[in-house]
Design a protein around this motif. Structure first.
Motif, PDB file in Angstrom:
ATOM      1  N   THR A  61       0.844  -1.201   0.000  1.00  0.00           N
ATOM      2  CA  THR A  61       0.000   0.000   0.000  1.00  0.00           C
ATOM      3  C   THR A  61       0.876   1.247   0.000  1.00  0.00           C
ATOM      4  O   THR A  61       0.615   2.210  -0.724  1.00  0.00           O
ATOM      5  N   GLN A  62       1.924   1.219   0.809  1.00  0.00           N
ATOM      6  CA  GLN A  62       2.839   2.361   0.848  1.00  0.00           C
ATOM      7  C   GLN A  62       3.493   2.575  -0.512  1.00  0.00           C
ATOM      8  O   GLN A  62       3.620   3.711  -0.974  1.00  0.00           O
ATOM      9  N   PHE A  63       3.893   1.500  -1.180  1.00  0.00           N
ATOM     10  CA  PHE A  63       4.475   1.635  -2.523  1.00  0.00           C
ATOM     11  C   PHE A  63       3.473   2.282  -3.472  1.00  0.00           C
ATOM     12  O   PHE A  63       3.829   3.162  -4.255  1.00  0.00           O
ATOM     13  N   LYS A  64       2.223   1.852  -3.401  1.00  0.00           N
ATOM     14  CA  LYS A  64       1.187   2.388  -4.293  1.00  0.00           C
ATOM     15  C   LYS A  64       0.966   3.877  -4.065  1.00  0.00           C
ATOM     16  O   LYS A  64       0.693   4.626  -5.002  1.00  0.00           O
ATOM     17  N   GLU A  65       1.068   4.315  -2.814  1.00  0.00           N
ATOM     18  CA  GLU A  65       0.796   5.711  -2.484  1.00  0.00           C
ATOM     19  C   GLU A  65       2.049   6.595  -2.514  1.00  0.00           C
ATOM     20  O   GLU A  65       1.949   7.801  -2.325  1.00  0.00           O
ATOM     21  N   SER A  66       3.203   6.005  -2.742  1.00  0.00           N
ATOM     22  CA  SER A  66       4.447   6.780  -2.827  1.00  0.00           C
ATOM     23  C   SER A  66       4.551   7.473  -4.176  1.00  0.00           C
ATOM     24  O   SER A  66       3.974   7.018  -5.168  1.00  0.00           O
ATOM     25  N   ASP A  67       5.290   8.572  -4.199  1.00  0.00           N
ATOM     26  CA  ASP A  67       5.553   9.253  -5.468  1.00  0.00           C
ATOM     27  C   ASP A  67       6.527   8.456  -6.326  1.00  0.00           C
ATOM     28  O   ASP A  67       6.586   8.644  -7.542  1.00  0.00           O
ATOM     29  N   GLY A  68       7.270   7.603  -5.706  1.00  0.00           N
ATOM     30  CA  GLY A  68       8.208   6.748  -6.424  1.00  0.00           C
ATOM     31  C   GLY A  68       8.758   5.691  -5.495  1.00  0.00           C
ATOM     32  O   GLY A  68       8.631   5.790  -4.267  1.00  0.00           O
ATOM     33  N   VAL A  69       9.345   4.661  -6.075  1.00  0.00           N
ATOM     34  CA  VAL A  69       9.957   3.580  -5.316  1.00  0.00           C
ATOM     35  C   VAL A  69      11.379   3.408  -5.820  1.00  0.00           C
ATOM     36  O   VAL A  69      11.635   3.405  -7.028  1.00  0.00           O
ATOM     37  N   ILE A  70      12.311   3.286  -4.878  1.00  0.00           N
ATOM     38  CA  ILE A  70      13.710   3.040  -5.201  1.00  0.00           C
ATOM     39  C   ILE A  70      13.999   1.576  -4.913  1.00  0.00           C
ATOM     40  O   ILE A  70      13.699   1.070  -3.831  1.00  0.00           O
ATOM     41  N   VAL A  71      14.582   0.891  -5.893  1.00  0.00           N
ATOM     42  CA  VAL A  71      14.970  -0.511  -5.744  1.00  0.00           C
ATOM     43  C   VAL A  71      16.446  -0.655  -6.084  1.00  0.00           C
ATOM     44  O   VAL A  71      17.045   0.236  -6.686  1.00  0.00           O
ATOM     45  N   SER A  72      17.037  -1.791  -5.727  1.00  0.00           N
ATOM     46  CA  SER A  72      18.475  -1.967  -5.921  1.00  0.00           C
ATOM     47  C   SER A  72      18.853  -2.714  -7.196  1.00  0.00           C
ATOM     48  O   SER A  72      20.027  -2.740  -7.548  1.00  0.00           O
ATOM     49  N   THR A  73      17.885  -3.325  -7.863  1.00  0.00           N
ATOM     50  CA  THR A  73      18.207  -4.082  -9.071  1.00  0.00           C
ATOM     51  C   THR A  73      17.097  -3.941 -10.110  1.00  0.00           C
ATOM     52  O   THR A  73      15.935  -3.708  -9.754  1.00  0.00           O
ATOM     53  N   PRO A  74      17.428  -4.132 -11.379  1.00  0.00           N
ATOM     54  CA  PRO A  74      16.382  -4.141 -12.403  1.00  0.00           C
ATOM     55  C   PRO A  74      15.334  -5.234 -12.150  1.00  0.00           C
ATOM     56  O   PRO A  74      14.153  -5.038 -12.435  1.00  0.00           O
ATOM     57  N   TYR A  75      15.765  -6.355 -11.611  1.00  0.00           N
ATOM     58  CA  TYR A  75      14.821  -7.434 -11.295  1.00  0.00           C
ATOM     59  C   TYR A  75      13.758  -6.944 -10.308  1.00  0.00           C
ATOM     60  O   TYR A  75      12.557  -7.184 -10.494  1.00  0.00           O
ATOM     61  N   LEU A  76      14.194  -6.249  -9.253  1.00  0.00           N
ATOM     62  CA  LEU A  76      13.228  -5.738  -8.282  1.00  0.00           C
ATOM     63  C   LEU A  76      12.321  -4.677  -8.887  1.00  0.00           C
ATOM     64  O   LEU A  76      11.157  -4.562  -8.502  1.00  0.00           O
ATOM     65  N   ALA A  77      12.830  -3.934  -9.852  1.00  0.00           N
ATOM     66  CA  ALA A  77      11.975  -2.960 -10.548  1.00  0.00           C
ATOM     67  C   ALA A  77      10.821  -3.689 -11.232  1.00  0.00           C
ATOM     68  O   ALA A  77       9.682  -3.217 -11.217  1.00  0.00           O
ATOM     69  N   GLU A  78      11.103  -4.846 -11.809  1.00  0.00           N
ATOM     70  CA  GLU A  78      10.046  -5.643 -12.440  1.00  0.00           C
ATOM     71  C   GLU A  78       9.088  -6.219 -11.397  1.00  0.00           C
ATOM     72  O   GLU A  78       7.873  -6.235 -11.599  1.00  0.00           O
ATOM     73  N   VAL A  79       9.639  -6.705 -10.287  1.00  0.00           N
ATOM     74  CA  VAL A  79       8.816  -7.310  -9.228  1.00  0.00           C
ATOM     75  C   VAL A  79       7.771  -6.319  -8.723  1.00  0.00           C
ATOM     76  O   VAL A  79       6.610  -6.670  -8.517  1.00  0.00           O
ATOM     77  N   TYR A  80       8.190  -5.069  -8.528  1.00  0.00           N
ATOM     78  CA  TYR A  80       7.301  -4.072  -7.923  1.00  0.00           C
ATOM     79  C   TYR A  80       6.629  -3.151  -8.935  1.00  0.00           C
ATOM     80  O   TYR A  80       5.942  -2.210  -8.544  1.00  0.00           O
ATOM     81  N   ALA A  81       6.765  -3.449 -10.201  1.00  0.00           N
ATOM     82  CA  ALA A  81       6.187  -2.592 -11.252  1.00  0.00           C
ATOM     83  C   ALA A  81       4.670  -2.457 -11.141  1.00  0.00           C
ATOM     84  O   ALA A  81       4.120  -1.414 -11.505  1.00  0.00           O
ATOM     85  N   ASP A  82       3.998  -3.460 -10.636  1.00  0.00           N
ATOM     86  CA  ASP A  82       2.534  -3.389 -10.497  1.00  0.00           C
ATOM     87  C   ASP A  82       2.093  -2.457  -9.369  1.00  0.00           C
ATOM     88  O   ASP A  82       0.912  -2.129  -9.269  1.00  0.00           O
ATOM     89  N   TYR A  83       3.024  -2.032  -8.528  1.00  0.00           N
ATOM     90  CA  TYR A  83       2.664  -1.254  -7.347  1.00  0.00           C
ATOM     91  C   TYR A  83       3.033   0.224  -7.448  1.00  0.00           C
ATOM     92  O   TYR A  83       2.635   1.009  -6.590  1.00  0.00           O
ATOM     93  N   ASN A  84       3.777   0.597  -8.476  1.00  0.00           N
ATOM     94  CA  ASN A  84       4.123   1.999  -8.682  1.00  0.00           C
ATOM     95  C   ASN A  84       4.691   2.132 -10.089  1.00  0.00           C
ATOM     96  O   ASN A  84       5.473   1.283 -10.518  1.00  0.00           O
ATOM     97  N   ASN A  85       4.322   3.196 -10.784  1.00  0.00           N
ATOM     98  CA  ASN A  85       4.838   3.353 -12.148  1.00  0.00           C
ATOM     99  C   ASN A  85       6.073   4.251 -12.208  1.00  0.00           C
ATOM    100  O   ASN A  85       6.561   4.558 -13.282  1.00  0.00           O
ATOM    101  N   ASN A  86       6.577   4.672 -11.048  1.00  0.00           N
ATOM    102  CA  ASN A  86       7.789   5.484 -10.997  1.00  0.00           C
ATOM    103  C   ASN A  86       8.822   4.762 -10.138  1.00  0.00           C
ATOM    104  O   ASN A  86       9.010   5.080  -8.969  1.00  0.00           O
ATOM    105  N   ILE A  87       9.461   3.773 -10.736  1.00  0.00           N
ATOM    106  CA  ILE A  87      10.455   2.978 -10.014  1.00  0.00           C
ATOM    107  C   ILE A  87      11.830   3.309 -10.575  1.00  0.00           C
ATOM    108  O   ILE A  87      12.038   3.313 -11.788  1.00  0.00           O
ATOM    109  N   ASN A  88      12.755   3.583  -9.668  1.00  0.00           N
ATOM    110  CA  ASN A  88      14.124   3.919 -10.053  1.00  0.00           C
ATOM    111  C   ASN A  88      15.087   2.922  -9.435  1.00  0.00           C
ATOM    112  O   ASN A  88      14.966   2.587  -8.255  1.00  0.00           O
ATOM    113  N   VAL A  89      16.043   2.469 -10.229  1.00  0.00           N
ATOM    114  CA  VAL A  89      17.054   1.525  -9.758  1.00  0.00           C
ATOM    115  C   VAL A  89      18.271   2.312  -9.285  1.00  0.00           C
ATOM    116  O   VAL A  89      18.845   3.096 -10.040  1.00  0.00           O
ATOM    117  N   VAL A  90      18.625   2.105  -8.029  1.00  0.00           N
ATOM    118  CA  VAL A  90      19.864   2.647  -7.463  1.00  0.00           C
ATOM    119  C   VAL A  90      20.614   1.435  -6.938  1.00  0.00           C
ATOM    120  O   VAL A  90      20.280   0.890  -5.878  1.00  0.00           O
TER     121      VAL A  90
END
Length: 140
Positions: A61-90
């Motif tokens: 829920t927090q991911f859905k309501e966040s302005d963006g989500v930061i993840v550590s790998t491209p794989y995690l960006a795919e995992v959480y893509a359904d929960y936020n459309n602004n995901i950045n890999v750091v």
């Protein structure tokens, strides 16, 4: 989490939403570097993030309501893509701009290091047999 989990979830999301209201011009970002959606059973966190658990729902829920989500790998960006459309890999990695400033003890051989919590013990288990082989190859 101790006490009433539902109350914890309610309070956590209330705080999250209050921060958004207090700072409407500041982006609210969430960060994650684990795939808690698919936590292996040997990991102690697997029970907390099971599909029927409130903590899992809180995080998603927090991911859905966040302005963006930061993840550590491209794989995690795919995992959480359904929960936020602004995901950045750091990526988690060594900052090579400061690497040369680290004091290096002059020793021959290989240095293997690891830092992490007990939840990653099983991730390291495959190395148990390899480390002695490496040690034998270099006569430490």
């Amino acid at each position: 989490i101790s006490g009433d989990t539902n109350e914890y979830i309610t309070q956590s999301m209330s705080l999250f939403r209050a921060m958004r209201d207090m700072f409407p011009n500041k982006p609210i970002l969430s960060e994650v570097d684990d795939n808690f959606i698919s936590t292996p059973p040997y990991n102690p966190a697997s029970t907390m993030y099971a599909p029927d658990q409130d903590l899992r729902e809180l995080a998603l829920t927090q991911f859905k309501e966040s302005d963006g989500v930061i993840v550590s790998t491209p794989y995690l960006a795919e995992v959480y893509a359904d929960y936020n459309n602004n995901i950045n890999v750091v990526e988690n990695c060594i900052d090579f701009k400061i690497w040369d400033k680290v004091k290096n003890r002059k020793r021959s051989g290989i240095r293997i290091g690891w830092c992490g919590g007990a939840n990653h013990d099983e991730d390291l288990r495959p190395l148990e047999k390899i480390i002695p082989e490496i040690k034998n190859c270099f006569h430490f």
